[in-house]
Scaffold this active site. Structure first.
Site, PDB file in Angstrom:
ATOM      1  N   GLY A  12       0.776  -1.229   0.000  1.00 30.67           N
ATOM      2  CA  GLY A  12       0.000   0.000   0.000  1.00 30.67           C
ATOM      3  C   GLY A  12       0.810   1.283   0.000  1.00 30.67           C
ATOM      4  O   GLY A  12       0.324   2.322   0.452  1.00 30.67           O
ATOM      5  N   ASN A  14       1.666   3.170  -2.534  1.00 34.51           N
ATOM      6  CA  ASN A  14       0.983   4.174  -3.368  1.00 34.51           C
ATOM      7  C   ASN A  14      -0.265   4.709  -2.665  1.00 34.51           C
ATOM      8  O   ASN A  14      -0.548   5.911  -2.717  1.00 34.51           O
ATOM      9  CB  ASN A  14       0.609   3.579  -4.726  1.00 34.51           C
ATOM     10  CG  ASN A  14       1.777   3.594  -5.686  1.00 34.51           C
ATOM     11  OD1 ASN A  14       2.197   4.644  -6.153  1.00 34.51           O
ATOM     12  ND2 ASN A  14       2.328   2.421  -5.985  1.00 34.51           N
ATOM     13  N   ARG A  66     -15.759 -15.122 -10.167  1.00 40.45           N
ATOM     14  CA  ARG A  66     -15.488 -13.685 -10.201  1.00 40.45           C
ATOM     15  C   ARG A  66     -16.733 -12.823 -10.007  1.00 40.45           C
ATOM     16  O   ARG A  66     -16.699 -11.842  -9.271  1.00 40.45           O
ATOM     17  CB  ARG A  66     -14.785 -13.304 -11.499  1.00 40.45           C
ATOM     18  CG  ARG A  66     -13.288 -13.276 -11.375  1.00 40.45           C
ATOM     19  CD  ARG A  66     -12.621 -12.821 -12.671  1.00 40.45           C
ATOM     20  NE  ARG A  66     -11.405 -13.574 -12.869  1.00 40.45           N
ATOM     21  CZ  ARG A  66     -10.233 -13.271 -12.285  1.00 40.45           C
ATOM     22  NH1 ARG A  66     -10.137 -12.234 -11.501  1.00 40.45           N
ATOM     23  NH2 ARG A  66      -9.184 -14.013 -12.509  1.00 40.45           N
ATOM     24  N   MET A  91      -4.296  -6.507  -7.298  1.00 41.44           N
ATOM     25  CA  MET A  91      -3.759  -7.540  -8.192  1.00 41.44           C
ATOM     26  C   MET A  91      -4.807  -8.562  -8.645  1.00 41.44           C
ATOM     27  O   MET A  91      -4.460  -9.684  -9.011  1.00 41.44           O
ATOM     28  CB  MET A  91      -2.567  -8.238  -7.518  1.00 41.44           C
ATOM     29  CG  MET A  91      -1.427  -7.293  -7.154  1.00 41.44           C
ATOM     30  SD  MET A  91      -0.794  -6.269  -8.519  1.00 41.44           S
ATOM     31  CE  MET A  91       0.244  -7.466  -9.337  1.00 41.44           C
ATOM     32  N   ARG A  92      -6.072  -8.187  -8.657  1.00 41.34           N
ATOM     33  CA  ARG A  92      -7.104  -9.059  -9.223  1.00 41.34           C
ATOM     34  C   ARG A  92      -7.588  -8.452 -10.539  1.00 41.34           C
ATOM     35  O   ARG A  92      -7.789  -7.232 -10.619  1.00 41.34           O
ATOM     36  CB  ARG A  92      -8.311  -9.203  -8.292  1.00 41.34           C
ATOM     37  CG  ARG A  92      -7.995  -9.646  -6.890  1.00 41.34           C
ATOM     38  CD  ARG A  92      -7.242 -10.946  -6.781  1.00 41.34           C
ATOM     39  NE  ARG A  92      -7.938 -12.080  -7.358  1.00 41.34           N
ATOM     40  CZ  ARG A  92      -7.399 -13.268  -7.524  1.00 41.34           C
ATOM     41  NH1 ARG A  92      -6.125 -13.472  -7.184  1.00 41.34           N
ATOM     42  NH2 ARG A  92      -8.088 -14.246  -8.043  1.00 41.34           N
ATOM     43  N   ILE A  93      -7.786  -9.308 -11.527  1.00 40.55           N
ATOM     44  CA  ILE A  93      -8.358  -8.837 -12.786  1.00 40.55           C
ATOM     45  C   ILE A  93      -9.856  -8.618 -12.584  1.00 40.55           C
ATOM     46  O   ILE A  93     -10.529  -9.422 -11.939  1.00 40.55           O
ATOM     47  CB  ILE A  93      -8.073  -9.855 -13.907  1.00 40.55           C
ATOM     48  CG1 ILE A  93      -6.586  -9.780 -14.261  1.00 40.55           C
ATOM     49  CG2 ILE A  93      -8.944  -9.586 -15.135  1.00 40.55           C
ATOM     50  CD1 ILE A  93      -6.153 -10.722 -15.350  1.00 40.55           C
ATOM     51  N   LEU A  94     -10.354  -7.503 -13.102  1.00 36.53           N
ATOM     52  CA  LEU A  94     -11.771  -7.150 -12.924  1.00 36.53           C
ATOM     53  C   LEU A  94     -12.540  -7.416 -14.218  1.00 36.53           C
ATOM     54  O   LEU A  94     -12.019  -7.217 -15.315  1.00 36.53           O
ATOM     55  CB  LEU A  94     -11.883  -5.678 -12.532  1.00 36.53           C
ATOM     56  CG  LEU A  94     -11.226  -5.348 -11.179  1.00 36.53           C
ATOM     57  CD1 LEU A  94     -11.048  -3.854 -11.006  1.00 36.53           C
ATOM     58  CD2 LEU A  94     -12.025  -5.949 -10.027  1.00 36.53           C
ATOM     59  N   ASN A 108      -5.946   3.385 -12.494  1.00 36.27           N
ATOM     60  CA  ASN A 108      -4.997   2.344 -12.104  1.00 36.27           C
ATOM     61  C   ASN A 108      -3.587   2.860 -12.312  1.00 36.27           C
ATOM     62  O   ASN A 108      -3.345   3.657 -13.214  1.00 36.27           O
ATOM     63  CB  ASN A 108      -5.201   1.093 -12.969  1.00 36.27           C
ATOM     64  CG  ASN A 108      -4.225  -0.028 -12.606  1.00 36.27           C
ATOM     65  OD1 ASN A 108      -3.995  -0.308 -11.428  1.00 36.27           O
ATOM     66  ND2 ASN A 108      -3.639  -0.655 -13.619  1.00 36.27           N
ATOM     67  N   HIS A 110       0.209   1.452 -13.185  1.00 39.01           N
ATOM     68  CA  HIS A 110       0.851   0.266 -13.748  1.00 39.01           C
ATOM     69  C   HIS A 110       2.347   0.539 -13.898  1.00 39.01           C
ATOM     70  O   HIS A 110       2.738   1.595 -14.393  1.00 39.01           O
ATOM     71  CB  HIS A 110       0.240  -0.051 -15.122  1.00 39.01           C
ATOM     72  CG  HIS A 110       0.830  -1.277 -15.738  1.00 39.01           C
ATOM     73  ND1 HIS A 110       0.475  -2.557 -15.344  1.00 39.01           N
ATOM     74  CD2 HIS A 110       1.776  -1.433 -16.694  1.00 39.01           C
ATOM     75  CE1 HIS A 110       1.179  -3.428 -16.033  1.00 39.01           C
ATOM     76  NE2 HIS A 110       1.972  -2.782 -16.859  1.00 39.01           N
TER      77      HIS A 110
END
Ligand code: GAR
Length: 197
Positions: A12, A14, A66, A91-94, A108, A110
């Site tokens: 955390g 950021n 999901r 770190m989860r794809i939405l 986001n 990256h």
């Protein structure tokens, strides 16, 4: 003042920089929730220590379902009524349907100079490719992974002897400047890309 929810999965750092900047008197936004998919994420305790409401939705019991995981996420997020969502090491794809629910309101960060190196292991891949420059990007989240409109970028040099870890540390330092700068603009409706340094 705009209400900001921050989604994390880990340390955390950021998130902390965003919170710290929002703590300055002139800021157009304030943090209303820090949410993690990992109940043990160190960032959660750091946010709680600063008096920010926190929540966790552990993805593991959902076992790959999901939509059910995201329904639980949405319930926690929407209860905090955020105007803006910041993914900060989440770190989860939405799924597209989750993203559509927050269309135009989700950012986001990256760790690469997008459109180069979408996805994972960006530092190792940039080194393996012999890049002389690397960096980070803040972008709007759209249904295409790491491909939404760019709201800011910061560059760092790749130095001789760099490892993925040394390069990641150099990039992370720039992330800490870039993300707060982008959020300040975005919170007042300014989408002019930030360029750093
Ligand atoms: C950051 O480097 C961020 O760019 C990256 O994870 C790190 C989180 O650090 N995000 C991704 O890789 C997203 N796919 P933090 O928890 O200390 O902010």
């Amino acid at each position: 003042t705009r209400r900001v929810a921050i989604l994390i999965s880990g340390g955390g750092s950021n998130m902390l920089r965003l919170v710290e900047d929002m703590g300055r008197g002139d800021h157009p936004a304030r943090p209303v929730l820090v949410l993690s998919n990992d109940p043990e994420a160190p960032g959660l305790a750091k946010a709680a220590a600063l008096g920010i409401p926190t929540a966790a939705v552990d993805h593991r019991p959902f076992k790959g379902d999901r939509p059910a995981f995201e329904a639980a996420l949405r319930e926690k997020i929407d209860a905090a009524r955020p105007d803006i969502l910041c993914l900060a090491g989440f770190m989860r794809i939405l799924t597209p349907s989750f993203i559509a629910h927050y269309a135009g309101r989700m950012l986001n960060i990256h760790p690469s100079l997008l459109p180069d190196y979408r996805g994972l292991h960006t530092h190792a891949r940039a080194l393996a490719a012999g890049e002389t420059e690397h960096g980070c990007t803040v972008h709007e989240v759209t249904a295409d992974l790491d491909a939404g409109p760019i709201l800011g970028q910061a560059r760092v040099p790749v130095k001789p002897g760099d490892t993925p870890a040394t390069l990641a540390a150099r990039v992370l330092e720039m992330e800490h400047c870039l993300y707060p700068a982008v959020l300040r603009r975005f919170a007042v409706g300014d989408r002019t890309p930030v360029r750093l340094p």
